[in-house]
Design an enzyme around this catalytic site. Sequence first.
Site, PDB file in Angstrom:
ATOM      1  N   LYS A  10       3.970   0.840  -3.003  1.00  0.00           N
ATOM      2  CA  LYS A  10       5.179   0.420  -2.289  1.00  0.00           C
ATOM      3  C   LYS A  10       6.426   0.490  -3.182  1.00  0.00           C
ATOM      4  O   LYS A  10       6.315   0.565  -4.415  1.00  0.00           O
ATOM      5  CB  LYS A  10       4.965  -1.002  -1.758  1.00  0.00           C
ATOM      6  CG  LYS A  10       3.813  -1.109  -0.748  1.00  0.00           C
ATOM      7  CD  LYS A  10       3.731  -2.510  -0.133  1.00  0.00           C
ATOM      8  CE  LYS A  10       2.589  -2.594   0.855  1.00  0.00           C
ATOM      9  NZ  LYS A  10       2.532  -3.921   1.536  1.00  0.00           N
ATOM     10  N   TYR A  50       2.355  -0.076  10.894  1.00  0.00           N
ATOM     11  CA  TYR A  50       2.323  -1.543  10.947  1.00  0.00           C
ATOM     12  C   TYR A  50       2.386  -2.042  12.399  1.00  0.00           C
ATOM     13  O   TYR A  50       2.932  -3.109  12.659  1.00  0.00           O
ATOM     14  CB  TYR A  50       3.455  -2.126  10.103  1.00  0.00           C
ATOM     15  CG  TYR A  50       3.185  -2.079   8.606  1.00  0.00           C
ATOM     16  CD1 TYR A  50       1.941  -2.450   8.089  1.00  0.00           C
ATOM     17  CD2 TYR A  50       4.174  -1.683   7.703  1.00  0.00           C
ATOM     18  CE1 TYR A  50       1.685  -2.405   6.717  1.00  0.00           C
ATOM     19  CE2 TYR A  50       3.923  -1.642   6.335  1.00  0.00           C
ATOM     20  CZ  TYR A  50       2.678  -2.008   5.858  1.00  0.00           C
ATOM     21  OH  TYR A  50       2.426  -1.983   4.501  1.00  0.00           O
ATOM     22  N   PHE A  58       8.931 -11.162  10.869  1.00  0.00           N
ATOM     23  CA  PHE A  58       9.275 -10.477   9.608  1.00  0.00           C
ATOM     24  C   PHE A  58       9.149  -8.958   9.693  1.00  0.00           C
ATOM     25  O   PHE A  58       9.423  -8.261   8.714  1.00  0.00           O
ATOM     26  CB  PHE A  58       8.435 -11.028   8.439  1.00  0.00           C
ATOM     27  CG  PHE A  58       6.943 -10.988   8.683  1.00  0.00           C
ATOM     28  CD1 PHE A  58       6.258 -12.122   9.113  1.00  0.00           C
ATOM     29  CD2 PHE A  58       6.225  -9.814   8.476  1.00  0.00           C
ATOM     30  CE1 PHE A  58       4.882 -12.086   9.335  1.00  0.00           C
ATOM     31  CE2 PHE A  58       4.853  -9.770   8.700  1.00  0.00           C
ATOM     32  CZ  PHE A  58       4.183 -10.920   9.129  1.00  0.00           C
ATOM     33  N   ARG A  86      -9.814  -2.515  -1.516  1.00  0.00           N
ATOM     34  CA  ARG A  86      -9.245  -3.794  -1.043  1.00  0.00           C
ATOM     35  C   ARG A  86      -9.467  -4.890  -2.084  1.00  0.00           C
ATOM     36  O   ARG A  86      -8.591  -5.736  -2.295  1.00  0.00           O
ATOM     37  CB  ARG A  86      -9.886  -4.210   0.279  1.00  0.00           C
ATOM     38  CG  ARG A  86      -9.474  -3.374   1.470  1.00  0.00           C
ATOM     39  CD  ARG A  86      -8.075  -3.639   1.956  1.00  0.00           C
ATOM     40  NE  ARG A  86      -7.904  -4.916   2.615  1.00  0.00           N
ATOM     41  CZ  ARG A  86      -6.797  -5.282   3.263  1.00  0.00           C
ATOM     42  NH1 ARG A  86      -5.760  -4.449   3.342  1.00  0.00           N
ATOM     43  NH2 ARG A  86      -6.702  -6.462   3.824  1.00  0.00           N
ATOM     44  N   THR A  92      -3.147 -10.486   0.456  1.00  0.00           N
ATOM     45  CA  THR A  92      -1.779 -10.144   0.856  1.00  0.00           C
ATOM     46  C   THR A  92      -0.720 -10.981   0.142  1.00  0.00           C
ATOM     47  O   THR A  92       0.272 -10.447  -0.358  1.00  0.00           O
ATOM     48  CB  THR A  92      -1.633 -10.328   2.391  1.00  0.00           C
ATOM     49  OG1 THR A  92      -2.706  -9.643   3.042  1.00  0.00           O
ATOM     50  CG2 THR A  92      -0.308  -9.783   2.887  1.00  0.00           C
ATOM     51  N   ARG A 103      -2.373  -7.186  -7.061  1.00  0.00           N
ATOM     52  CA  ARG A 103      -1.388  -8.174  -6.591  1.00  0.00           C
ATOM     53  C   ARG A 103      -1.439  -9.428  -7.463  1.00  0.00           C
ATOM     54  O   ARG A 103      -0.400 -10.031  -7.760  1.00  0.00           O
ATOM     55  CB  ARG A 103      -1.650  -8.489  -5.119  1.00  0.00           C
ATOM     56  CG  ARG A 103      -1.278  -7.312  -4.196  1.00  0.00           C
ATOM     57  CD  ARG A 103      -1.845  -7.477  -2.808  1.00  0.00           C
ATOM     58  NE  ARG A 103      -1.354  -6.478  -1.860  1.00  0.00           N
ATOM     59  CZ  ARG A 103      -1.827  -6.343  -0.623  1.00  0.00           C
ATOM     60  NH1 ARG A 103      -2.812  -7.129  -0.194  1.00  0.00           N
ATOM     61  NH2 ARG A 103      -1.327  -5.432   0.186  1.00  0.00           N
ATOM     62  N   ASN A 113       4.295  -6.633  -2.337  1.00  0.00           N
ATOM     63  CA  ASN A 113       2.964  -6.845  -2.927  1.00  0.00           C
ATOM     64  C   ASN A 113       2.339  -5.535  -3.441  1.00  0.00           C
ATOM     65  O   ASN A 113       1.132  -5.355  -3.429  1.00  0.00           O
ATOM     66  CB  ASN A 113       2.054  -7.594  -1.948  1.00  0.00           C
ATOM     67  CG  ASN A 113       1.916  -6.876  -0.613  1.00  0.00           C
ATOM     68  OD1 ASN A 113       2.381  -5.743  -0.460  1.00  0.00           O
ATOM     69  ND2 ASN A 113       1.263  -7.508   0.347  1.00  0.00           N
ATOM     70  N   HIS A 116      -0.351  -0.879  -0.447  1.00  0.00           N
ATOM     71  CA  HIS A 116      -1.076  -0.949   0.817  1.00  0.00           C
ATOM     72  C   HIS A 116      -2.425  -0.293   0.579  1.00  0.00           C
ATOM     73  O   HIS A 116      -2.509   0.727  -0.103  1.00  0.00           O
ATOM     74  CB  HIS A 116      -0.347  -0.171   1.928  1.00  0.00           C
ATOM     75  CG  HIS A 116      -1.241   0.093   3.104  1.00  0.00           C
ATOM     76  ND1 HIS A 116      -1.483  -0.861   4.059  1.00  0.00           N
ATOM     77  CD2 HIS A 116      -1.999   1.170   3.438  1.00  0.00           C
ATOM     78  CE1 HIS A 116      -2.345  -0.376   4.942  1.00  0.00           C
ATOM     79  NE2 HIS A 116      -2.677   0.853   4.597  1.00  0.00           N
ATOM     80  N   GLU A 127      -5.478   6.541   8.819  1.00  0.00           N
ATOM     81  CA  GLU A 127      -4.338   6.514   7.893  1.00  0.00           C
ATOM     82  C   GLU A 127      -4.309   7.747   6.985  1.00  0.00           C
ATOM     83  O   GLU A 127      -3.233   8.275   6.689  1.00  0.00           O
ATOM     84  CB  GLU A 127      -4.377   5.221   7.063  1.00  0.00           C
ATOM     85  CG  GLU A 127      -4.096   4.002   7.939  1.00  0.00           C
ATOM     86  CD  GLU A 127      -4.179   2.671   7.216  1.00  0.00           C
ATOM     87  OE1 GLU A 127      -4.419   2.651   5.988  1.00  0.00           O
ATOM     88  OE2 GLU A 127      -3.987   1.633   7.884  1.00  0.00           O
TER      89      GLU A 127
HETATM   90  P1  ADP Z   1      -2.355  -6.213   3.941  1.00  0.00           P
HETATM   91  O1  ADP Z   1      -1.251  -5.329   3.407  1.00  0.00           O
HETATM   92  O2  ADP Z   1      -2.894  -7.121   2.847  1.00  0.00           O
HETATM   93  O3  ADP Z   1      -3.433  -5.470   4.678  1.00  0.00           O
HETATM   94  P2  ADP Z   1      -1.160  -7.098   6.503  1.00  0.00           P
HETATM   95  O4  ADP Z   1      -1.684  -5.898   7.191  1.00  0.00           O
HETATM   96  O5  ADP Z   1      -1.360  -8.448   7.136  1.00  0.00           O
HETATM   97  O6  ADP Z   1      -1.688  -7.245   4.998  1.00  0.00           O
HETATM   98  O7  ADP Z   1       0.423  -6.956   6.321  1.00  0.00           O
HETATM   99  C1  ADP Z   1       1.006  -5.729   5.997  1.00  0.00           C
HETATM  100  C2  ADP Z   1       2.169  -5.955   5.044  1.00  0.00           C
HETATM  101  O8  ADP Z   1       3.208  -6.667   5.703  1.00  0.00           O
HETATM  102  C3  ADP Z   1       1.825  -6.803   3.826  1.00  0.00           C
HETATM  103  O9  ADP Z   1       1.196  -6.073   2.798  1.00  0.00           O
HETATM  104  C4  ADP Z   1       3.197  -7.301   3.419  1.00  0.00           C
HETATM  105  O10 ADP Z   1       3.940  -6.312   2.718  1.00  0.00           O
HETATM  106  C5  ADP Z   1       3.850  -7.539   4.779  1.00  0.00           C
HETATM  107  N1  ADP Z   1       3.650  -8.934   5.232  1.00  0.00           N
HETATM  108  C6  ADP Z   1       2.505  -9.495   5.708  1.00  0.00           C
HETATM  109  N2  ADP Z   1       2.693 -10.795   6.027  1.00  0.00           N
HETATM  110  C7  ADP Z   1       3.986 -11.066   5.738  1.00  0.00           C
HETATM  111  C8  ADP Z   1       4.820 -12.244   5.851  1.00  0.00           C
HETATM  112  N3  ADP Z   1       4.329 -13.383   6.321  1.00  0.00           N
HETATM  113  N4  ADP Z   1       6.102 -12.128   5.440  1.00  0.00           N
HETATM  114  C9  ADP Z   1       6.608 -10.971   4.988  1.00  0.00           C
HETATM  115  N5  ADP Z   1       5.905  -9.832   4.864  1.00  0.00           N
HETATM  116  C10 ADP Z   1       4.603  -9.864   5.225  1.00  0.00           C
END
Ligand code: ADP
Length: 156
Positions: A10, A50, A58, A86, A92, A103, A113, A116, A127
Amino acid sequence: MMERTLIIIKPDALQRNLLGEIIHRFERKGLKILGLKMGILSDDVITEHYSHLADKPFFPKIKNFMQSAPVVFMVLEGLEAVSAVRLIAGETKSRNADGGTIRGDYAMSIQANIVHASDSVENAQKEVARFFASEEIFEYKKMDFEWVYSEDERGA
Ligand code: ADP
């Protein structure tokens, strides 16, 4: 099962000079890099990628963040690579992530973070296809294969 998974490094990783470090972690683990490129995420691609977060308050912020600089895309291959990657990425919310994970070691934020990583084999297949044309994925013999896996694991 031999699996492929998609990584997006990212914008925060690029801004914080962590790109090489992140690639290095996956490389040292024994994962095989099949594809690697830099790009900027379009609105449409982020909305698709997403889509599970489209209703979240958000969501517009994630979009801004993910478009704030280029990202780096990778396809990695290995035995059970989706779950292995993972585990390396960590949870996350970075400030809760275990030490030793990307992370956990390099980030504090829930949004910024660093990486992805595909969360299931099914999503990984979608993907990889979303971000890589077939000619951008390279199949080659890697000389460390027999040191990374046992005979049983490689079906030798
Ligand atoms: P992951 O990336 O761990 O699979 P998710 O698919 O839930 O997690 O979320 C995708 C991305 O959206 C996260 O990696 C993060 O960058 C962002 N994100 C998730 N939850 C939040 C939140 N509560 N506030 C801000 N950004 C978020």
